[in-house]
Design an enzyme around this catalytic site. Structure first.
Site, short mmCIF file in Angstrom:
data_model
loop_
_atom_site.label_atom_id
_atom_site.label_comp_id
_atom_site.label_asym_id
_atom_site.label_seq_id
_atom_site.Cartn_x
_atom_site.Cartn_y
_atom_site.Cartn_z
N SER A 10 58.46 47.67 36.35
CA SER A 10 59.32 48.49 35.50
C SER A 10 59.48 49.84 36.17
O SER A 10 58.49 50.46 36.57
CB SER A 10 58.70 48.68 34.11
OG SER A 10 58.74 47.49 33.36
N GLU A 23 58.47 39.33 34.66
CA GLU A 23 58.52 40.77 34.97
C GLU A 23 57.40 41.14 35.94
O GLU A 23 56.23 40.81 35.72
CB GLU A 23 58.38 41.59 33.69
CG GLU A 23 58.39 43.09 33.93
CD GLU A 23 57.78 43.88 32.79
OE1 GLU A 23 57.21 44.95 33.04
OE2 GLU A 23 57.86 43.40 31.63
N ARG A 57 49.49 36.62 31.83
CA ARG A 57 49.20 37.79 30.98
C ARG A 57 47.69 37.96 30.96
O ARG A 57 46.98 37.17 30.35
CB ARG A 57 49.74 37.60 29.56
CG ARG A 57 49.64 38.87 28.71
CD ARG A 57 50.21 38.64 27.32
NE ARG A 57 51.63 38.37 27.35
CZ ARG A 57 52.57 39.31 27.38
NH1 ARG A 57 52.23 40.59 27.40
NH2 ARG A 57 53.85 38.98 27.40
N ARG A 74 44.25 46.34 30.04
CA ARG A 74 45.04 46.35 28.82
C ARG A 74 44.55 45.28 27.85
O ARG A 74 44.39 44.13 28.24
CB ARG A 74 46.52 46.10 29.13
CG ARG A 74 47.13 47.13 30.07
CD ARG A 74 48.58 46.86 30.34
NE ARG A 74 49.09 47.78 31.35
CZ ARG A 74 50.35 47.79 31.80
NH1 ARG A 74 51.22 46.90 31.32
NH2 ARG A 74 50.73 48.65 32.71
N ARG A 128 51.72 38.50 38.68
CA ARG A 128 52.94 37.68 38.68
C ARG A 128 53.57 37.61 40.06
O ARG A 128 54.32 36.66 40.36
CB ARG A 128 53.91 38.21 37.63
CG ARG A 128 53.37 38.02 36.21
CD ARG A 128 54.27 38.62 35.17
NE ARG A 128 53.71 38.43 33.84
CZ ARG A 128 54.28 38.89 32.73
NH1 ARG A 128 55.41 39.56 32.80
NH2 ARG A 128 53.70 38.69 31.56
#
Length: 422
Positions: free
Chosen positions: A351, A348, A276, A261, A389
């Site tokens: 999801s 996070e 990130r 990404r 993470r």
């Protein structure tokens, strides 16, 4: 993609859904206008074709009578030219309609909290308590570099910032976590493991909703018109693209893949270390289910992701994302966030989303219901879970004052018996 019938018959439902997202409602009128224009053109084409067929039959009868048919033939040619022009016009209108339809996000589920940003997300559960230390906890960067688990400087020289290099025990920890999660999902949660391509074409990206909305976040290989996948959701969901699923639902699939990404516009947001990154590993869960079962299947999916964190003994919380914070394609979404004491923050790590029939309509994924009628399936997916993470939380929660890290019992067998990194 939304059902065009929903926009025709209940445009206010769509408008209210878009308002909850903070999205423009003008697209509803655009769709209705284009749809009306398209249907008017097609109606006129069918009428002209019927008239042309009728007149064409008259030519044969006129020839038998010895009549002059030049005027009738000219009329047929004229109608043919008009039909051809209308067909081209219909194609343009259809393409415009398709483009607008692809730009419309999914409608939030009735239980999705209403709000415009993450401040309106609703915490629904916390598991465990944040760990306390009798010393000032270090960040994963300090811990990992002291233990030689990764090397950000060398990775940056070879590729650039955001592409981590795991080394030694750090690389083994990544591999152990991936194997642990795949084993859990396949042997206890009922998922079939697949190993998909790490590149997908534009049609696949469009099917799951990454394109056209998130084009700037994708890594595109220009010559081949392929994209590095941002998540295994893309190839795994597209396994049944343009198909009628020929097996009993639900279908559960899981896969490990690297993910890529650009994270366009993310500069300044937790960009240090593993927080990130542009390339990361992830184990994904994807479900194809009957529409009547998708709500309960989302809760089961969430439970599957939770169990990964519970077995690792980590403190986490669950957020129900609000209408302005859910992804473009999602109708309802839960985020799982791990507590990282070195960051003093929740991170996070998963999801879990229900897309209802939104992705299935874009990708043409269908099934036969109990009456044999072909319907669109509901698709769901969840991270089970993302690695960077997770590694941060394991290192920061397991750290000791001497700089060593105690690993969760669940992954010790996958580490060849290594219980402490020192």
């Amino acid at each position: 993609m939304l059902d065009i019938k929903l926009l025709r018959e209940n445009p206010d439902v769509v408008r209210k859904g878009l308002e909850k997202r903070g999205a423009s409602v003008d697209v509803v009128d655009s769709v209705l206008t284009l749809d009306e224009d398209r249907r008017a053109i097609l109606t006129k084409v069918e009428s002209l074709k019927g008239e042309r067929n009728k007149v064409s039959k008259e030519i044969g009868a006129a020839k038998k009578r010895g009549d002059d048919t030049s005027a009738i033939q000219a009329s047929v040619r004229s109608m043919g030219e008009e039909i051809s022009a209308l067909d081209k016009q219909a194609l343009v209108v259809t393409e415009n309609l398709q483009s607008v339809m692809l730009s419309i996000p999914n409608i939030p589920h009735e239980t999705t909290p209403v709000g415009m940003d993450e401040s309106a997300n609703k915490e629904i559960k916390q598991y465990g308590e944040p760990k306390s230390f009798n010393f000032e906890p270090k960040t994963h960067i300090e811990i990992g570099e002291n233990l030689k688990l990764f090397d950000f400087a060398r990775a940056a020289r070879m590729t650039g910032a955001g592409f981590p290099l795991f080394t030694g025990v750090g690389a083994r920890l990544e591999r152990a976590l991936i194997q642990f999660m795949l084993d859990l999902h396949t042997t206890e949660h009922g998922y079939l493991e697949v190993s998909p391509p790490f590149l997908c074409n534009a049609d696949a990206m469009t099917g799951t909703g990454q394109l056209p909305k998130m084009a700037e976040d994708m890594y595109r290989l220009g010559e081949d018109d392929l994209y590095l996948i941002p998540t295994a959701e893309v190839p795994v969901t597209n396994i049944y693209r343009q198909e009628i699923i020929d097996q009993e639902l639900p279908v559960y699939l899981t896969a490990y893949t690297p993910c890529f990404r650009r994270e366009a516009g993310a500069a300044g947001k937790m960009t240090r270390g593993l927080l990130r990154v542009h390339q990361f590993d992830k184990v994904e869960m994807v479900k194809y289910v009957e529409p009547s079962k998708s709500d309960e299947e989302l809760e089961l999916l969430l439970g599957n992701a939770e169990e990964v964190l519970q077995r690792l003994g980590l403190c986490y919380r669950i957020l129900s994302l609000c209408s302005g914070d859910i992804s473009f394609a999602a109708s309802k979404c839960y985020d799982l966030e791990l507590w990282a004491p070195g960051q003093k923050a929740w991170l996070e790590v998963s999801s879990c989303s229900n897309f209802r029939d939104f992705q299935a309509r874009r990708a043409g994924i269908r099934y036969r219901d109990e009456n044999g009628k072909v319907q669109f399936v509901h698709t769901l997916n969840g991270s089970g879970v993302a690695l960077p993470r997770l590694v941060v939380a394991i290192l920061e929660n397991g750290q000791q004052e001497d700089g060593s890290v105690v690993l969760p019992d669940a992954i010790v067998p996958y580490m060849g018996g290594v219980a402490v990194i020192s």
